[in-house]
Design a protein around this motif. Structure first.
Motif, PDB file in Angstrom:
ATOM      1  N   PHE A  63       0.815  -1.218   0.000  1.00  0.00           N
ATOM      2  CA  PHE A  63       0.000   0.000   0.000  1.00  0.00           C
ATOM      3  C   PHE A  63       0.850   1.271   0.000  1.00  0.00           C
ATOM      4  O   PHE A  63       0.328   2.367   0.206  1.00  0.00           O
ATOM      5  CB  PHE A  63      -0.942  -0.007   1.208  1.00  0.00           C
ATOM      6  N   GLY A  64       2.143   1.125  -0.228  1.00  0.00           N
ATOM      7  CA  GLY A  64       3.012   2.295  -0.282  1.00  0.00           C
ATOM      8  C   GLY A  64       3.270   2.925   1.068  1.00  0.00           C
ATOM      9  O   GLY A  64       3.624   4.110   1.157  1.00  0.00           O
ATOM     10  N   ILE A  65       3.101   2.151   2.129  1.00  0.00           N
ATOM     11  CA  ILE A  65       3.326   2.646   3.491  1.00  0.00           C
ATOM     12  C   ILE A  65       4.768   2.339   3.888  1.00  0.00           C
ATOM     13  O   ILE A  65       5.217   1.194   3.769  1.00  0.00           O
ATOM     14  CB  ILE A  65       2.369   1.962   4.491  1.00  0.00           C
ATOM     15  N   VAL A  66       5.505   3.337   4.319  1.00  0.00           N
ATOM     16  CA  VAL A  66       6.870   3.116   4.790  1.00  0.00           C
ATOM     17  C   VAL A  66       6.818   2.512   6.191  1.00  0.00           C
ATOM     18  O   VAL A  66       6.146   3.038   7.078  1.00  0.00           O
ATOM     19  CB  VAL A  66       7.678   4.427   4.808  1.00  0.00           C
ATOM     20  N   THR A  67       7.523   1.407   6.379  1.00  0.00           N
ATOM     21  CA  THR A  67       7.636   0.806   7.704  1.00  0.00           C
ATOM     22  C   THR A  67       8.817   1.445   8.420  1.00  0.00           C
ATOM     23  O   THR A  67       9.930   1.471   7.906  1.00  0.00           O
ATOM     24  CB  THR A  67       7.851  -0.713   7.612  1.00  0.00           C
ATOM     25  N   GLN A  68       8.540   1.958   9.605  1.00  0.00           N
ATOM     26  CA  GLN A  68       9.584   2.600  10.403  1.00  0.00           C
ATOM     27  C   GLN A  68       9.785   1.793  11.680  1.00  0.00           C
ATOM     28  O   GLN A  68       8.817   1.395  12.331  1.00  0.00           O
ATOM     29  CB  GLN A  68       9.184   4.039  10.746  1.00  0.00           C
ATOM     30  N   SER A  69      11.028   1.564  12.034  1.00  0.00           N
ATOM     31  CA  SER A  69      11.356   0.671  13.141  1.00  0.00           C
ATOM     32  C   SER A  69      11.657   1.419  14.432  1.00  0.00           C
ATOM     33  O   SER A  69      12.602   2.204  14.476  1.00  0.00           O
ATOM     34  CB  SER A  69      12.588  -0.165  12.782  1.00  0.00           C
ATOM     35  N   TRP A  70      10.847   1.135  15.473  1.00  0.00           N
ATOM     36  CA  TRP A  70      11.277   1.588  16.791  1.00  0.00           C
ATOM     37  C   TRP A  70      11.956   0.418  17.491  1.00  0.00           C
ATOM     38  O   TRP A  70      11.715  -0.734  17.173  1.00  0.00           O
ATOM     39  CB  TRP A  70      10.150   2.192  17.607  1.00  0.00           C
ATOM     40  N   SER A  71      12.840   0.740  18.410  1.00  0.00           N
ATOM     41  CA  SER A  71      13.722  -0.256  19.040  1.00  0.00           C
ATOM     42  C   SER A  71      14.498  -1.029  17.972  1.00  0.00           C
ATOM     43  O   SER A  71      14.563  -2.259  17.999  1.00  0.00           O
ATOM     44  CB  SER A  71      12.930  -1.235  19.919  1.00  0.00           C
ATOM     45  N   PRO A  72      15.122  -0.331  17.023  1.00  0.00           N
ATOM     46  CA  PRO A  72      15.734  -1.012  15.872  1.00  0.00           C
ATOM     47  C   PRO A  72      16.933  -1.883  16.221  1.00  0.00           C
ATOM     48  O   PRO A  72      17.277  -2.785  15.441  1.00  0.00           O
ATOM     49  CB  PRO A  72      16.147   0.145  14.962  1.00  0.00           C
ATOM     50  N   ILE A  73      17.579  -1.631  17.365  1.00  0.00           N
ATOM     51  CA  ILE A  73      18.700  -2.493  17.746  1.00  0.00           C
ATOM     52  C   ILE A  73      18.318  -3.374  18.934  1.00  0.00           C
ATOM     53  O   ILE A  73      19.177  -3.895  19.644  1.00  0.00           O
ATOM     54  CB  ILE A  73      19.987  -1.691  18.029  1.00  0.00           C
ATOM     55  N   GLY A  74      17.010  -3.556  19.131  1.00  0.00           N
ATOM     56  CA  GLY A  74      16.525  -4.485  20.141  1.00  0.00           C
ATOM     57  C   GLY A  74      16.559  -3.974  21.559  1.00  0.00           C
ATOM     58  O   GLY A  74      16.504  -4.756  22.509  1.00  0.00           O
ATOM     59  N   GLY A  75      16.604  -2.665  21.740  1.00  0.00           N
ATOM     60  CA  GLY A  75      16.674  -2.097  23.080  1.00  0.00           C
ATOM     61  C   GLY A  75      15.509  -2.484  23.956  1.00  0.00           C
ATOM     62  O   GLY A  75      15.655  -2.589  25.181  1.00  0.00           O
ATOM     63  N   VAL A  76      14.342  -2.719  23.361  1.00  0.00           N
ATOM     64  CA  VAL A  76      13.169  -3.070  24.151  1.00  0.00           C
ATOM     65  C   VAL A  76      13.415  -4.346  24.944  1.00  0.00           C
ATOM     66  O   VAL A  76      12.837  -4.553  26.013  1.00  0.00           O
ATOM     67  CB  VAL A  76      11.925  -3.211  23.241  1.00  0.00           C
ATOM     68  N   ASN A  77      14.302  -5.217  24.452  1.00  0.00           N
ATOM     69  CA  ASN A  77      14.613  -6.454  25.166  1.00  0.00           C
ATOM     70  C   ASN A  77      15.639  -6.259  26.278  1.00  0.00           C
ATOM     71  O   ASN A  77      15.888  -7.180  27.053  1.00  0.00           O
ATOM     72  CB  ASN A  77      15.141  -7.510  24.180  1.00  0.00           C
TER      73      ASN A  77
END
Length: 292
Positions: free
Chosen positions: A183-197
């Motif tokens: 659908f042309g939606i850009v996926t943007q990553s939060w916690s991209p280096i796994g900080g949430v873990n």
């Protein structure tokens, strides 16, 4: 010579830098110098939210920088307790006042609320008005799955430009990324280096991608840090990533990822770390009183 992140084209023609600074959990007193350092290093995307409690400091960091406003892509987000049409418009006014800006580049709904979907739709309709009025340049959502997006798009006029979700090598969200792309939606990553873990401590090789032998070996090959390898992995996938740090050397390190590239085999090896395990809250279980 200052290096800048590649620009991703949103579905309404607006350009958004692929790599930016996130300020989730950044204490207000540390947010101003972090934003200043990021802009000095070459970052041109700053991501905040009403719920982070540091919109004022993000605005102050922007004003202290030598970078002109038009060159910086500023994102903020609507908190779910302000969902509803009029409520969302008032909340946006508060955010804009705290940022002390004339407009926001991207305005996102922070969570889907399946149990109160009418208010989610109303809030998005308010975002559509803000877009039509030129007060925001693009609108989108956060933490939305394929069902959330389908329901929203069925009831509103404008396809979200961005879907910001938890995404890292242990939770690669392949199906959702493919849906977004369709659908042309850009996926943007939060916690991209796994900080949430790592927030709660106790992470090991199985729950911390920075300690994965696969990632460590790739980092040693390129003379980079594991964090830089993970951020490069996001870029290879055409994703936008917003790593958070208030430490100037980390802010600089996270942006030093444009002088190398991963091979297809290396990208696949990092993909293979996926365990399908979410580190943050499950959006399907979010209710209006979940974070109030």
């Amino acid at each position: 010579m200052t290096t800048f992140a590649p620009v991703l084209q949103l579905n309404n023609g607006v350009g958004m830098p692929a790599l930016g600074l996130g300020v989730y959990q950044s204490p207000p007193e540390q947010t101003v110098p972090a934003v200043e350092a990021a802009l000095r290093e070459g970052y041109r995307l700053i991501d905040t939210a009403a719920a982070y409690g540091n919109e004022t400091e993000v605005g102050e960091g922007l004003r202290r920088s030598d970078v002109v406003r038009e060159e910086v892509f500023v994102t903020t987000k609507l908190w779910l307790t302000d969902y509803g049409y009029d409520e969302a418009l008032r909340a946006f006014d508060r955010s804009l006042a705290k940022l002390a800006l004339d407009y926001v580049d991207l305005y996102l709904l922070h969570w889907p609320v399946p149990s109160a979907f009418d208010t989610t739709v109303a809030a998005y309709e308010a975002a559509q008005k803000l877009l039509a009025d030129g007060r925001v340049r693009a609108i989108g959502v956060c933490n939305s799955g394929t069902e959330d997006l389908t329901r929203l798009m069925e009831r509103t006029e404008i396809v979200p430009a961005v879907n910001q979700v938890e995404l890292h090598p242990l939770f690669i969200q392949r199906e959702l990324r493919e849906f977004d792309a369709r659908f042309g939606i850009v996926t943007q990553s939060w916690s991209p280096i796994g900080g949430v873990n790592r927030y709660g401590g106790g992470a090991d090789q199985g729950t911390d991608p920075l300690r994965s032998p696969t990632v460590v070996d790739i980092a040693e090959k390129y003379g980079k840090t594991p964090a830089q390898v993970l951020l490069r992995w996001h870029l290879e996938h055409g994703l936008s990533a917003i790593p958070k740090s208030v430490k100037e050397h980390r802010v600089k390190e996270n942006f030093d990822v444009f002088d190398f590239a991963l091979t297809d085999d290396e990208v696949a090896a990092v993909d293979a770390l996926d365990g399908g395990r979410r580190g943050g809250p499950d959006p399907a279980k979010v209710r209006l009183d979940s974070f109030s």
